[in-house]
Scaffold this motif. Structure first.
Motif, PDB file in Angstrom:
ATOM      1  N   ILE A   1      49.934  31.014  48.668  1.00  0.00           N
ATOM      2  CA  ILE A   1      49.786  30.656  46.782  1.00  0.00           C
ATOM      3  C   ILE A   1      48.488  29.908  46.418  1.00  0.00           C
ATOM      4  N   MET A   2      47.860  30.999  45.309  1.00  0.00           N
ATOM      5  CA  MET A   2      46.344  30.882  45.163  1.00  0.00           C
ATOM      6  C   MET A   2      46.111  31.289  43.807  1.00  0.00           C
ATOM      7  N   GLY A   3      45.581  30.096  42.673  1.00  0.00           N
ATOM      8  CA  GLY A   3      44.885  30.663  41.708  1.00  0.00           C
ATOM      9  C   GLY A   3      43.893  30.266  41.353  1.00  0.00           C
ATOM     10  N   TYR A   4      42.835  31.288  40.484  1.00  0.00           N
ATOM     11  CA  TYR A   4      41.857  31.540  40.241  1.00  0.00           C
ATOM     12  C   TYR A   4      41.505  31.553  38.791  1.00  0.00           C
ATOM     13  N   VAL A   5      39.848  30.876  37.856  1.00  0.00           N
ATOM     14  CA  VAL A   5      39.607  31.134  36.837  1.00  0.00           C
ATOM     15  C   VAL A   5      38.164  31.430  36.958  1.00  0.00           C
ATOM     16  N   GLY A   6      38.472  33.096  36.588  1.00  0.00           N
ATOM     17  CA  GLY A   6      37.090  33.666  36.315  1.00  0.00           C
ATOM     18  C   GLY A   6      35.585  34.514  35.304  1.00  0.00           C
ATOM     19  N   LEU A   7      35.463  34.569  35.238  1.00  0.00           N
ATOM     20  CA  LEU A   7      34.558  34.533  34.025  1.00  0.00           C
ATOM     21  C   LEU A   7      33.873  36.159  33.935  1.00  0.00           C
ATOM     22  N   MET A   8      33.982  36.902  33.005  1.00  0.00           N
ATOM     23  CA  MET A   8      33.487  37.989  33.405  1.00  0.00           C
ATOM     24  C   MET A   8      31.903  38.270  33.065  1.00  0.00           C
ATOM     25  N   THR A   9      31.188  38.892  33.994  1.00  0.00           N
ATOM     26  CA  THR A   9      30.129  39.280  33.996  1.00  0.00           C
ATOM     27  C   THR A   9      29.084  40.128  33.123  1.00  0.00           C
ATOM     28  N   GLY A  10      28.119  40.621  33.332  1.00  0.00           N
ATOM     29  CA  GLY A  10      27.048  41.621  32.869  1.00  0.00           C
ATOM     30  C   GLY A  10      26.649  42.767  33.633  1.00  0.00           C
ATOM     31  N   ALA A  11      26.800  42.546  34.588  1.00  0.00           N
ATOM     32  CA  ALA A  11      26.356  42.847  35.303  1.00  0.00           C
ATOM     33  C   ALA A  11      27.243  44.039  36.290  1.00  0.00           C
ATOM     34  N   GLU A  12      26.620  45.039  37.981  1.00  0.00           N
ATOM     35  CA  GLU A  12      27.507  45.548  38.450  1.00  0.00           C
ATOM     36  C   GLU A  12      27.848  44.326  39.803  1.00  0.00           C
ATOM     37  N   MET A  13      28.862  44.533  40.284  1.00  0.00           N
ATOM     38  CA  MET A  13      29.417  43.813  41.508  1.00  0.00           C
ATOM     39  C   MET A  13      28.188  43.465  42.530  1.00  0.00           C
TER      40      MET A  13
END
Length: 179
Positions: A1-13
Motif C-alpha cells: 500500500i502506497m501513497g504519494y504527492v506529486g507536482l506537475m513538471t514542465g519538462a520531458e520525463m
C-alpha cells in the motif's frame, strides 16, 4: 500500500529523471496505490524477470486525484512493475529501482496535455502510463519505504493519439510493504 504527492513538471520525463524539471506546477497529484508481487512460480516472473534482470514483477494500480488548472480530475492507472532489488549497499540502505508500464484513464484531459498538443483535439482521456521509482528503507525496517516517483502519461509518439501529447509529475511518498 502506497501513497504519494506529486507536482506537475514542465519538462520531458527524461529531464525529470535528473531533476531538471523546468518548473513545477500548476497541478498537484494525490495518489493511493495497491501493488501485488507475482509469486515466484508465476510464468511471467519465471520467464520475463530474468530477461530484464529484474528481481520481481508486480501488478499495480493507482487512483490519482489531480488539482489541475482546467478543474479537478481523477486518473486510474493499472500497470506492470519491474523491480530491481539487488544493490551492493543494501546492508546500509535498502534500495529498489522500478519501472512500470500500463494504461491511464483520466476523467478529462489535464491542462498540460492540452497545452502539449500538436493540433487542437489531439489529447485523449485514455493514454499510456509509465512510472519510474526509487525506494529507500532501513535494513531493520524494510517494510517502510520512502520513495521518489515519476508519473507519466503520454500518447507514445502517436500510438494512442496523434501528436506528442503528454504530462509528467515528480513526487515523493511512503509505502508499507507487506510480504
Amino acid at each position: 500500500i502506497m501513497g504519494y504527492v506529486g507536482l506537475m513538471t514542465g519538462a520531458e520525463m527524461y529531464h525529470d529523471a535528473y531533476f531538471d524539471f523546468e518548473g513545477l506546477g500548476p497541478g498537484t497529484l494525490y495518489t493511493v496505490e495497491v501493488d501485488r508481487q507475482l509469486p515466484k512460480d508465476n510464468w511471467a516472473r519465471q520467464h520475463l524477470a530474468p530477461l530484464l534482470f529484474a528481481s520481481t514483477i508486480e501488478l499495480a494500480s493507482n487512483f490519482t486525484y489531480e488539482t489541475d488548472p482546467s478543474g479537478p480530475l481523477v486518473e486510474f492507472n493499472p500497470y506492470f512493475v519491474f523491480r530491481w532489488r539487488n544493490f551492493p549497499w543494501n546492508n546500509t540502505l535498502l534500495t529498489t529501482f522500478a519501472m512500470g508500464e500500463g494504461v491511464s484513464w483520466a476523467s478529462h484531459n489535464p491542462q498540460q496535455e492540452i497545452d502539449s498538443e500538436n493540433s487542437p483535439g489531439d489529447a485523449r482521456k485514455f493514454l499510456n502510463y509509465v512510472m519510474a521509482e526509487l525506494t529507500f528503507s532501513l535494513p531493520n525496517h524494510p517494510e517502510w519505504q520512502v520513495l521518489y516517483r515519476l508519473h507519466h502519461r503520454s500518447g507514445v509518439f502517436g500510438l494512442y493519439c496523434p501528436g506528442t501529447v503528454g504530462s509528467t509529475a515528480a513526487g515523493i511518498g511512503v509505502r508499507y510493504w507487506m510480504e
